[in-house]
Enzyme design. Structure first.
Site, PDB file in Angstrom:
ATOM      1  N   ALA A 153       1.899  -3.482  -5.978  1.00  0.00           N
ATOM      2  CA  ALA A 153       1.329  -4.186  -4.824  1.00  0.00           C
ATOM      3  C   ALA A 153       1.145  -3.184  -3.695  1.00  0.00           C
ATOM      4  CB  ALA A 153       2.234  -5.332  -4.389  1.00  0.00           C
ATOM      5  N   HIS A 210      -3.702   5.735   4.226  1.00  0.00           N
ATOM      6  CA  HIS A 210      -2.833   5.870   3.053  1.00  0.00           C
ATOM      7  C   HIS A 210      -3.179   4.843   1.973  1.00  0.00           C
ATOM      8  CE1 HIS A 210       0.826   6.977   0.906  1.00  0.00           C
ATOM      9  NE2 HIS A 210       1.117   5.692   0.800  1.00  0.00           N
TER      10      HIS A 210
END
Length: 159
Positions: free
Chosen positions: A80, A88
């Site tokens: 997840a 990022h």
């Protein structure tokens, strides 16, 4: 014309699952969904191995190592990645997606992509079965069907 359709039957299959520990409150739900679905469709619990990795970026290499052992008919990748305030998210999502696809094609092994890439925690939770549906369970079913259709194609090729 030949049509190949896979059945969802896990009897006799050995399945590997690589799951990211980061966002574990979501990934644990994905893992539970995948495991329950595999068992429900005939995979023996003892034929399911789970490898926990720190985060989603570590999944492709771990999946590759699992496949290299020749113990698994197929692998499920679970994670997840939730968008934050920096780039990022984009780098991790791109790396894990490309990595998993590359490993699957290079090893001729089905890998189901169960890495959630969401904008919010709520979206991740929804897709992990907190509201409805579980992408881990969906990946398990897709893997079993994919393995069966590949067997059918190979069997027809040998005939």
């Amino acid at each position: 014309m030949t049509t190949f359709n896979g059945k969802i039957n896990g009897n006799g299959l050995k399945i590997g699952i690589a799951v990211a520990r980061f966002n574990a409150f979501v990934t644990q739900q994905l893992l539970t969904g995948a495991q329950e679905s595999l068992v429900q469709h005939g995979v023996n619990e003892t034929d399911i191995d789970v490898a926990w990795v720190p985060g989603a970026f570590e999944i492709p290499l771990t999946v590759q190592k699992m496949i290299t052992t020749k113990r698994y008919d197929g692998v499920i990748a679970l994670g997840a990645v939730i968008r934050g305030a920096t780039a990022h998210f984009d780098y991790v999502c791109s790396g894990v997606t490309t990595g998993i696809a590359t490993v699957s094609l290079a090893t001729d092994t089905p890998i189901m992509f169960g890495v959630l890439t969401t904008d919010t925690i709520e979206q991740a939770m929804d897709r992990a079965g907190f509201k409805s549906g579980n992408k881990g369970a969906d990946c398990a079913v897709s893997l079993l069907e994919t393995l069966d259709v590949q067997r059918a194609i190979l069997k027809a090729d040998l005939a």
